[in-house]
Every structure is written in structure tokens, then in C-alpha cells.
Design a protein around this motif. Structure first.
Motif, short mmCIF file in Angstrom:
data_model
loop_
_atom_site.label_atom_id
_atom_site.label_comp_id
_atom_site.label_asym_id
_atom_site.label_seq_id
_atom_site.Cartn_x
_atom_site.Cartn_y
_atom_site.Cartn_z
N ILE A 70 16.45 -0.13 7.99
CA ILE A 70 15.68 -0.33 6.76
C ILE A 70 16.45 -1.23 5.80
O ILE A 70 15.87 -2.13 5.19
CB ILE A 70 15.34 1.03 6.10
CG1 ILE A 70 14.36 1.80 6.98
CG2 ILE A 70 14.78 0.84 4.70
CD1 ILE A 70 14.15 3.25 6.56
N ALA A 71 17.76 -1.01 5.66
CA ALA A 71 18.59 -1.83 4.78
C ALA A 71 18.58 -3.29 5.22
O ALA A 71 18.46 -4.20 4.39
CB ALA A 71 20.01 -1.29 4.73
N ARG A 72 18.68 -3.53 6.54
CA ARG A 72 18.64 -4.91 7.04
C ARG A 72 17.29 -5.56 6.76
O ARG A 72 17.22 -6.73 6.36
CB ARG A 72 18.94 -4.94 8.54
CG ARG A 72 20.40 -4.76 8.88
CD ARG A 72 20.69 -5.10 10.34
NE ARG A 72 19.88 -4.33 11.27
CZ ARG A 72 20.21 -3.14 11.78
NH1 ARG A 72 21.34 -2.57 11.42
NH2 ARG A 72 19.42 -2.53 12.63
N ALA A 73 16.22 -4.82 6.91
CA ALA A 73 14.89 -5.36 6.65
C ALA A 73 14.74 -5.72 5.18
O ALA A 73 14.16 -6.76 4.84
CB ALA A 73 13.82 -4.35 7.06
N GLU A 74 15.29 -4.88 4.29
CA GLU A 74 15.22 -5.18 2.86
C GLU A 74 16.04 -6.41 2.51
O GLU A 74 15.63 -7.22 1.68
CB GLU A 74 15.68 -3.96 2.04
CG GLU A 74 14.68 -2.82 2.08
CD GLU A 74 15.20 -1.60 1.34
OE1 GLU A 74 16.35 -1.60 0.84
OE2 GLU A 74 14.44 -0.62 1.27
N GLN A 75 17.21 -6.56 3.14
CA GLN A 75 18.04 -7.74 2.90
C GLN A 75 17.32 -9.01 3.35
O GLN A 75 17.36 -10.03 2.67
CB GLN A 75 19.39 -7.61 3.59
CG GLN A 75 20.31 -6.61 2.95
CD GLN A 75 21.59 -6.40 3.74
OE1 GLN A 75 21.69 -6.83 4.89
NE2 GLN A 75 22.54 -5.71 3.13
N LYS A 76 16.68 -8.95 4.51
CA LYS A 76 15.93 -10.12 4.99
C LYS A 76 14.80 -10.47 4.05
O LYS A 76 14.52 -11.62 3.78
CB LYS A 76 15.38 -9.85 6.40
CG LYS A 76 16.42 -9.88 7.48
CD LYS A 76 15.78 -9.63 8.83
CE LYS A 76 16.80 -9.59 9.95
NZ LYS A 76 16.20 -9.32 11.24
#
Length: 82
Positions: A70-76
Motif C-alpha cells: 500500500i505504501a509503495r502504491a501511494e508513493q507511485k
């Protein structure tokens, strides 16, 4: 809530909603009586209001790989906006 737990692979077997929202176990009559008492009774207000269930509590129950995904998706998503 059970659908959320299944979707994100979170074990909620020990989760007791009545701890956070005590009024869920009340019958209709008891709920109405507690509502009437609430302006003058702190215990009645607590029974109706319950306890806070925070996002941190939900995050603590969520498996770490999912939190990282989820954190990676938000960063992207943020990177795409700039």
C-alpha cells in the motif's frame, strides 16, 4: 468488516466489536433508555459512544507485506502527480 479481513488477509477472530461499541449488545429498550440518560450520565455517553478504533490499530492488525504494498502504491501515485 469480515469482507475487509478476508480481502486483506487479516485475522479478526479475537476482535470484539462490543469492546469498541458497547451499545451493539443492547436491546432496543435498553438502547433507548441509555439514550435518554446520556445528557446527564457519563457512563451512558460512554456506552453509546464507545472507544476509538484508530487507523494505527487497523495497521497493526494488517500483515506487513500488505502495508508495504500500500505504501509503495501511494508513493507511485504521489510521484505521478509531481
Amino acid at each position: 468488516m469480515h469482507i475487509w479481513a478476508q480481502r486483506f488477509n487479516v485475522d479478526i477472530r479475537d476482535f470484539d466489536i462490543a469492546y469498541y461499541i458497547p451499545s451493539v449488545t443492547m436491546g432496543t429498550g435498553q438502547f433507548l433508555w441509555t439514550t435518554l440518560k446520556s445528557p446527564s450520565s457519563a457512563s451512558a455517553r460512554e456506552a453509546l459512544g464507545g472507544r476509538l478504533l484508530t487507523l494505527d490499530m487497523m495497521e497493526a492488525a494488517t500483515p506487513r507485506p500488505l502495508v508495504a504494498r500500500i505504501a509503495r502504491a501511494e508513493q507511485k501515485k504521489k510521484a505521478g502527480r509531481t
